[in-house]
Scaffold this active site. Structure first.
Site, PDB file in Angstrom:
ATOM      1  CB  ILE A   1      11.209  12.787  23.583  1.00  0.00           C
ATOM      2  CG1 ILE A   1      10.311  11.593  23.333  1.00  0.00           C
ATOM      3  CG2 ILE A   1      10.420  14.014  24.049  1.00  0.00           C
ATOM      4  CD1 ILE A   1       8.845  11.819  23.510  1.00  0.00           C
ATOM      5  CG  ASP A   2      14.852  18.439  20.963  1.00  0.00           C
ATOM      6  OD1 ASP A   2      15.601  18.501  21.951  1.00  0.00           O
ATOM      7  OD2 ASP A   2      14.699  19.366  20.152  1.00  0.00           O
TER       8      ASP A   2
ATOM      9  CD  GLU B   1      18.859  13.165  24.848  1.00  0.00           C
ATOM     10  OE1 GLU B   1      17.962  13.499  24.064  1.00  0.00           O
ATOM     11  OE2 GLU B   1      19.193  13.821  25.845  1.00  0.00           O
TER      12      GLU B   1
ATOM     13  CG  ASP C   1      12.606  10.686  26.464  1.00  0.00           C
ATOM     14  OD1 ASP C   1      13.406  11.573  26.169  1.00  0.00           O
ATOM     15  OD2 ASP C   1      11.543  10.922  27.076  1.00  0.00           O
TER      16      ASP C   1
ATOM     17  CG  ASP D   1      16.534  14.515  21.260  1.00  0.00           C
ATOM     18  OD1 ASP D   1      15.987  13.667  21.989  1.00  0.00           O
ATOM     19  OD2 ASP D   1      16.945  15.609  21.683  1.00  0.00           O
TER      20      ASP D   1
ATOM     21  CG  ASP E   1      19.612  18.673  21.812  1.00  0.00           C
ATOM     22  OD1 ASP E   1      18.553  18.019  21.776  1.00  0.00           O
ATOM     23  OD2 ASP E   1      20.359  18.715  22.814  1.00  0.00           O
TER      24      ASP E   1
ATOM     25  CB  THR F   1      12.376  15.232  27.934  1.00  0.00           C
ATOM     26  OG1 THR F   1      13.095  14.567  26.906  1.00  0.00           O
ATOM     27  CG2 THR F   1      11.677  14.195  28.788  1.00  0.00           C
TER      28      THR F   1
HETATM   29  P1  AMP Z   1      15.059  23.396  24.415  1.00  0.00           P
HETATM   30  O1  AMP Z   1      13.748  22.710  24.342  1.00  0.00           O
HETATM   31  O2  AMP Z   1      15.312  24.337  23.281  1.00  0.00           O
HETATM   32  O3  AMP Z   1      15.300  24.001  25.758  1.00  0.00           O
HETATM   33  O4  AMP Z   1      16.158  22.292  24.193  1.00  0.00           O
HETATM   34  C1  AMP Z   1      16.099  21.054  24.809  1.00  0.00           C
HETATM   35  C2  AMP Z   1      17.492  20.466  24.787  1.00  0.00           C
HETATM   36  O5  AMP Z   1      18.378  21.273  25.523  1.00  0.00           O
HETATM   37  C3  AMP Z   1      17.582  19.120  25.427  1.00  0.00           C
HETATM   38  O6  AMP Z   1      17.409  18.118  24.473  1.00  0.00           O
HETATM   39  C4  AMP Z   1      18.987  19.083  26.018  1.00  0.00           C
HETATM   40  O7  AMP Z   1      19.828  18.211  25.321  1.00  0.00           O
HETATM   41  C5  AMP Z   1      19.497  20.484  25.834  1.00  0.00           C
HETATM   42  N1  AMP Z   1      20.168  21.034  27.014  1.00  0.00           N
HETATM   43  C6  AMP Z   1      20.344  20.468  28.230  1.00  0.00           C
HETATM   44  N2  AMP Z   1      21.071  21.276  29.031  1.00  0.00           N
HETATM   45  C7  AMP Z   1      21.376  22.367  28.304  1.00  0.00           C
HETATM   46  C8  AMP Z   1      22.122  23.561  28.582  1.00  0.00           C
HETATM   47  N3  AMP Z   1      22.673  23.789  29.757  1.00  0.00           N
HETATM   48  N4  AMP Z   1      22.235  24.474  27.593  1.00  0.00           N
HETATM   49  C9  AMP Z   1      21.666  24.266  26.386  1.00  0.00           C
HETATM   50  N5  AMP Z   1      20.947  23.156  26.071  1.00  0.00           N
HETATM   51  C10 AMP Z   1      20.806  22.223  27.013  1.00  0.00           C
HETATM   52 MG    MG Z   2      17.088  17.086  22.906  1.00  0.00          MG
END
Ligand code: AMP
Ligand code: MG
Length: 326
Positions: free
Chosen positions: A125-126, A70, A47, A123, A272, A128
């Site tokens: 690393i989206d 981020e 990241d 982002d 995101d 992570t």
């Molecule tokens: P995903 O891979 O679709 O689960 O998305 C990852 C992203 O979800 C991360 O980059 C976080 O910024 C975000 N994230 C963290 N906590 C939450 C939450 N409670 N609800 C929704 N997204 C979140």
């Molecule tokens: Mg992310």
């Protein structure tokens, strides 16, 4: 803005280098080298390094542009974090020879506060958690002007190129330009092809994609919505904004992200969704929140005015919103 503009060329260059960097770290460190941030979310060597690399490329060509990313280097500069800073510096050095620990921290901190008129959002690393599991993750970069995403670039190093060969070649680069379409390339920027969303008109035939993490989306509620729409196929769970990519490719027709009951007041972050949303939209899709409101990229880092995310092929948007809000 077209494909030969300096914005696109610079974003492509930066993202390609960062994705090679992330792949190398995933191979070498295999889940090691992560720390928990104050919000208990994990952050890795990758990241920090990915952000340092991309911010450096952008700042060099666009010294007056704001970058909203981020990470920041606060934790990294703490005395106890040399176990992270040392490998970040060493790995970045392989790609940018004049990297030092001080410079890497300074490049990470090119990221600054939100601004309205024109800014990049990143982002590094989206997904992570997906990265740490050896699953899907994305490097997502977007350029926003007056609340409108103009350019989106996303590298998905672990995403299969062809859905019919899920164990075949991996690594996709998605590029979308407002008004010009959405495209997929390989990770070197070659083999470009235009993307379009599925033409499905009958909701019962479609595939839903959703987050892997139960804390990031309400899986049970998604299931209820699927039942209302007579969708029998189980949802495809995938980490990161790669979900927007597979909707843009027409493989999944819906991406649902209703806030999880574990965090019902969670507000989505701009980095995101900015990149993913333009990739889906320019492939013919529609992206709103669960109430049908457009995503708000003009108010700050958190999308305070939005509740969850709904992505469809456009054709089914109204039907899906209705099923969500019964
Ligand atoms: P995903 O891979 O679709 O689960 O998305 C990852 C992203 O979800 C991360 O980059 C976080 O910024 C975000 N994230 C963290 N906590 C939450 C939450 N409670 N609800 C929704 N997204 C979140
Ligand atoms: Mg992310």
């Amino acid at each position: 803005m077209d494909e030969s503009s300096l914005e696109v060329v610079t974003a492509l260059q930066a993202t390609i280098v960062a994705s090679t960097f992330c792949q190398k770290i995933q191979k070498d460190l295999a889940g090691h080298g992560s720390i928990l941030k104050s919000d208990r979310s994990p952050v890795t060597v990758a990241d920090f390094g990915s952000q340092a690399i991309i911010c450096k490329f952008i700042r060099e060509k666009f010294p007056n542009d704001t970058i909203v990313a981020e990470e920041d280097s606060t934790e990294l500069r703490k005395p106890g974090y040399s176990k992270i800073l040392e490998p970040v510096t060493r790995y970045v050095h392989d790609f940018i020879p004049d990297a030092s620990s001080e410079k890497v921290c300074a490049w990470i901190d090119y990221s600054s506060h939100f601004t309205k008129v024109r800014f990049w959002t990143l982002d590094p690393i989206d997904g992570t958690k997906g990265f740490l599991r050896g699953g899907q993750y994305a490097i997502a970069l977007a350029l926003i002007e007056n609340g409108i995403v103009k350019l989106g670039l996303m590298a998905c190093p672990n995403l299969y190129v062809d859905k019919d060969q899920p164990d075949g070649k991996r690594g996709c680069l998605f590029l979308a330009l407002r008004g010009k379409g959405s495209f997929q390339m390989d990770l070197e920027g070659g083999h470009k092809r235009r993307l379009s969303v599925s033409k499905a008109e009958n909701p019962s035939e479609v595939l839903i994609t959703e987050s892997v993490e139960p804390d990031h989306a309400d899986h049970l509620f998604h299931q209820r919505v699927a039942q209302r729409l007579n969708i029998l196929t189980p949802s495809l769970r995938m980490d990161s904004q790669a979900k927007y990519g597979i909707v843009a490719r027409g493989e999944a027709t819906l991406y649902l992200r209703v806030p999880s009951p574990s965090e019902p007041d969670y507000r989505e972050k701009i980095w995101d969704h900015a990149t993913g949303s333009i990739i889906a939209e320019e492939a013919g899709g529609k992206v709103t929140d669960t109430l049908g409101n457009p995503l708000d990229f003009s108010s700050g880092i958190k999308m305070e005015r939005n509740h969850g995310i709904v992505v469809t092929n456009g054709i089914l948007h109204a039907v899906v919103l209705k099923a969500l809000n019964l």
